[in-house]
Design a protein around this motif. Structure first.
Motif, short mmCIF file in Angstrom:
data_model
loop_
_atom_site.label_atom_id
_atom_site.label_comp_id
_atom_site.label_asym_id
_atom_site.label_seq_id
_atom_site.Cartn_x
_atom_site.Cartn_y
_atom_site.Cartn_z
N GLU A 188 -11.55 -6.41 6.84
CA GLU A 188 -11.57 -6.13 5.40
C GLU A 188 -10.75 -4.87 5.09
OE1 GLU A 188 -12.44 -6.83 1.43
OE2 GLU A 188 -12.88 -8.13 3.13
N ARG A 189 -10.85 -3.87 5.94
CA ARG A 189 -10.10 -2.63 5.77
C ARG A 189 -8.59 -2.88 5.84
NH1 ARG A 189 -12.37 1.94 9.42
NH2 ARG A 189 -14.10 1.47 8.01
N ALA A 190 -8.16 -3.71 6.77
CA ALA A 190 -6.74 -4.02 6.91
C ALA A 190 -6.21 -4.68 5.64
CB ALA A 190 -6.51 -4.91 8.12
N GLU A 191 -6.94 -5.65 5.13
CA GLU A 191 -6.49 -6.33 3.91
C GLU A 191 -6.50 -5.39 2.71
OE1 GLU A 191 -7.32 -10.22 1.11
OE2 GLU A 191 -8.61 -9.87 2.83
N SER A 192 -7.53 -4.61 2.59
CA SER A 192 -7.63 -3.68 1.47
C SER A 192 -6.49 -2.66 1.48
CB SER A 192 -8.98 -2.96 1.51
OG SER A 192 -9.07 -2.03 0.47
N LEU A 193 -6.21 -2.11 2.63
CA LEU A 193 -5.13 -1.12 2.73
C LEU A 193 -3.78 -1.76 2.42
CD1 LEU A 193 -4.16 1.71 3.27
CD2 LEU A 193 -4.31 1.26 5.72
N ALA A 194 -3.56 -2.99 2.87
CA ALA A 194 -2.31 -3.69 2.54
C ALA A 194 -2.19 -3.87 1.04
CB ALA A 194 -2.25 -5.03 3.26
N ARG A 195 -3.29 -4.20 0.38
CA ARG A 195 -3.26 -4.36 -1.08
C ARG A 195 -2.97 -3.03 -1.78
NH1 ARG A 195 -4.60 -9.06 -2.73
NH2 ARG A 195 -5.75 -10.49 -1.39
N ILE A 196 -3.60 -1.97 -1.32
CA ILE A 196 -3.40 -0.66 -1.93
C ILE A 196 -1.97 -0.19 -1.73
CG2 ILE A 196 -4.03 1.79 -1.77
CD1 ILE A 196 -6.91 0.78 -1.14
N ILE A 197 -1.44 -0.36 -0.53
CA ILE A 197 -0.05 0.05 -0.26
C ILE A 197 0.91 -0.74 -1.14
CG2 ILE A 197 1.81 -0.06 1.45
CD1 ILE A 197 -0.34 0.64 3.58
N ASP A 198 0.72 -2.04 -1.18
CA ASP A 198 1.61 -2.88 -1.97
C ASP A 198 1.57 -2.50 -3.45
OD1 ASP A 198 3.53 -4.88 -2.24
OD2 ASP A 198 2.05 -6.48 -2.45
N ALA A 199 0.38 -2.32 -3.97
CA ALA A 199 0.24 -1.97 -5.39
C ALA A 199 0.80 -0.58 -5.67
CB ALA A 199 -1.22 -2.02 -5.80
N SER A 200 0.53 0.38 -4.79
CA SER A 200 1.01 1.75 -5.01
C SER A 200 2.52 1.83 -5.03
CB SER A 200 0.49 2.68 -3.91
OG SER A 200 -0.89 2.77 -3.95
N TYR A 201 3.15 1.19 -4.08
CA TYR A 201 4.60 1.27 -3.99
C TYR A 201 5.29 0.37 -5.02
CZ TYR A 201 4.50 4.39 -0.04
OH TYR A 201 4.32 5.49 0.75
N THR A 202 4.64 -0.72 -5.43
CA THR A 202 5.20 -1.55 -6.48
C THR A 202 5.16 -0.78 -7.80
OG1 THR A 202 4.54 -3.57 -5.36
CG2 THR A 202 4.97 -3.73 -7.72
N TYR A 203 4.07 -0.12 -8.06
CA TYR A 203 3.92 0.68 -9.28
C TYR A 203 4.93 1.82 -9.31
CZ TYR A 203 1.88 3.75 -12.77
OH TYR A 203 1.69 4.56 -13.86
N ALA A 204 5.29 2.32 -8.16
CA ALA A 204 6.18 3.49 -8.07
C ALA A 204 7.65 3.14 -8.20
CB ALA A 204 5.96 4.20 -6.75
N ARG A 205 7.99 1.87 -8.26
CA ARG A 205 9.41 1.48 -8.37
C ARG A 205 10.07 2.20 -9.53
NH1 ARG A 205 8.99 -4.74 -7.18
NH2 ARG A 205 9.01 -4.58 -4.93
N GLY A 206 11.25 2.72 -9.26
CA GLY A 206 12.00 3.39 -10.30
C GLY A 206 11.64 4.85 -10.48
N ARG A 232 8.51 -3.64 2.52
CA ARG A 232 7.10 -3.34 2.38
C ARG A 232 6.30 -4.45 1.72
NH1 ARG A 232 5.39 -3.46 -1.95
NH2 ARG A 232 7.27 -2.62 -2.83
N SER A 233 6.80 -5.01 0.67
CA SER A 233 6.06 -6.03 -0.05
C SER A 233 5.89 -7.29 0.81
CB SER A 233 6.77 -6.37 -1.35
OG SER A 233 5.99 -7.25 -2.11
N ARG A 234 6.93 -7.69 1.51
CA ARG A 234 6.87 -8.86 2.38
C ARG A 234 5.87 -8.66 3.51
NH1 ARG A 234 8.46 -10.13 7.06
NH2 ARG A 234 9.74 -8.29 7.36
N VAL A 235 5.90 -7.48 4.13
CA VAL A 235 4.98 -7.18 5.23
C VAL A 235 3.54 -7.15 4.73
CG1 VAL A 235 4.28 -5.40 6.88
CG2 VAL A 235 6.68 -6.02 6.67
N CYS A 236 3.31 -6.51 3.61
CA CYS A 236 1.95 -6.46 3.05
C CYS A 236 1.46 -7.86 2.70
CB CYS A 236 1.90 -5.55 1.82
SG CYS A 236 1.99 -3.80 2.22
N ALA A 237 2.34 -8.72 2.19
CA ALA A 237 1.96 -10.09 1.88
C ALA A 237 1.57 -10.83 3.16
CB ALA A 237 3.10 -10.82 1.17
N GLN A 238 2.31 -10.62 4.24
CA GLN A 238 1.99 -11.26 5.52
C GLN A 238 0.64 -10.77 6.05
OE1 GLN A 238 4.01 -14.12 5.78
NE2 GLN A 238 3.50 -13.65 7.87
#
Length: 174
Positions: free
Chosen positions: A20-38, A128-134
């Protein structure tokens, strides 16, 4: 009904928490870096570090951007990383192999091997997004297999307990 040995109970509980921790961290990383684009790179890393209680010593320049992605995804010495969580889940699953299905064990090993095969280049900002999705996909496959194959006994209840306690812990961090 025979009681589950305490060490097996602990292993099932922690196996679920680590997955559960692995999935949660992947979601947080993906969301954080997606939000930070630009935006300038850095603030999302500090936010991530604050979530995991590492904010004080994490504002160094070498822990920003891609290095932080490596730290939170690949660094097995970092106990909060995805790679560390998956390795710990596999280690716990090994001791309760007799309680899990062949499919569960196989998928967990595929996931572990995927994490071991990742390189710093694989977790660059562009990938990052592809890896987090995997990572999320692997976790969801394992969860689906657990849902369909774990016997509904003490091990199942402990698996659920570990999963939901970790989910609650991750929610309170946010």
């Amino acid at each position: 009904m025979p009681s589950l040995l305490a060490r097996f109970a602990e292993n099932v509980f922690w196996m679920a928490r680590y997955l559960e921790r692995a999935e949660s961290l992947a979601r947080i990383i993906d969301a954080s870096y997606t939000y930070a684009r630009g935006r300038e790179l850095g603030p999302e890393t500090l936010e991530l570090a604050d979530i995991y209680g590492e904010g004080d010593g994490f504002s160094e320049a070498d822990k920003l951007g891609e290095t932080a992605l490596e730290y939170y995804i690949l660094d097995r010495d970092n106990l909060t990383s995805i790679a560390s969580a998956v390795a710990s889940a596999q280690q716990n699953a090994r001791s309760v192999r007799h309680l899990t299905s062949t499919e569960f064990w196989t998928q967990l090993n595929i996931f572990h091997n995927y994490m071991v095969s990742l390189t710093p280049k694989d977790v660059s900002l562009d990938e990052r997004s592809r890896v987090c999705a995997q990572i999320k996909l692997h976790c969801q496959m394992i969860e689906g297999i657990a849902e369909g194959t774990l016997l509904r006994g003490e091990a199942w209840r402990l698996y659920q307990l570990g999963k939901y306690i970790e989910r609650a812990d991750q929610s309170t961090r946010m």
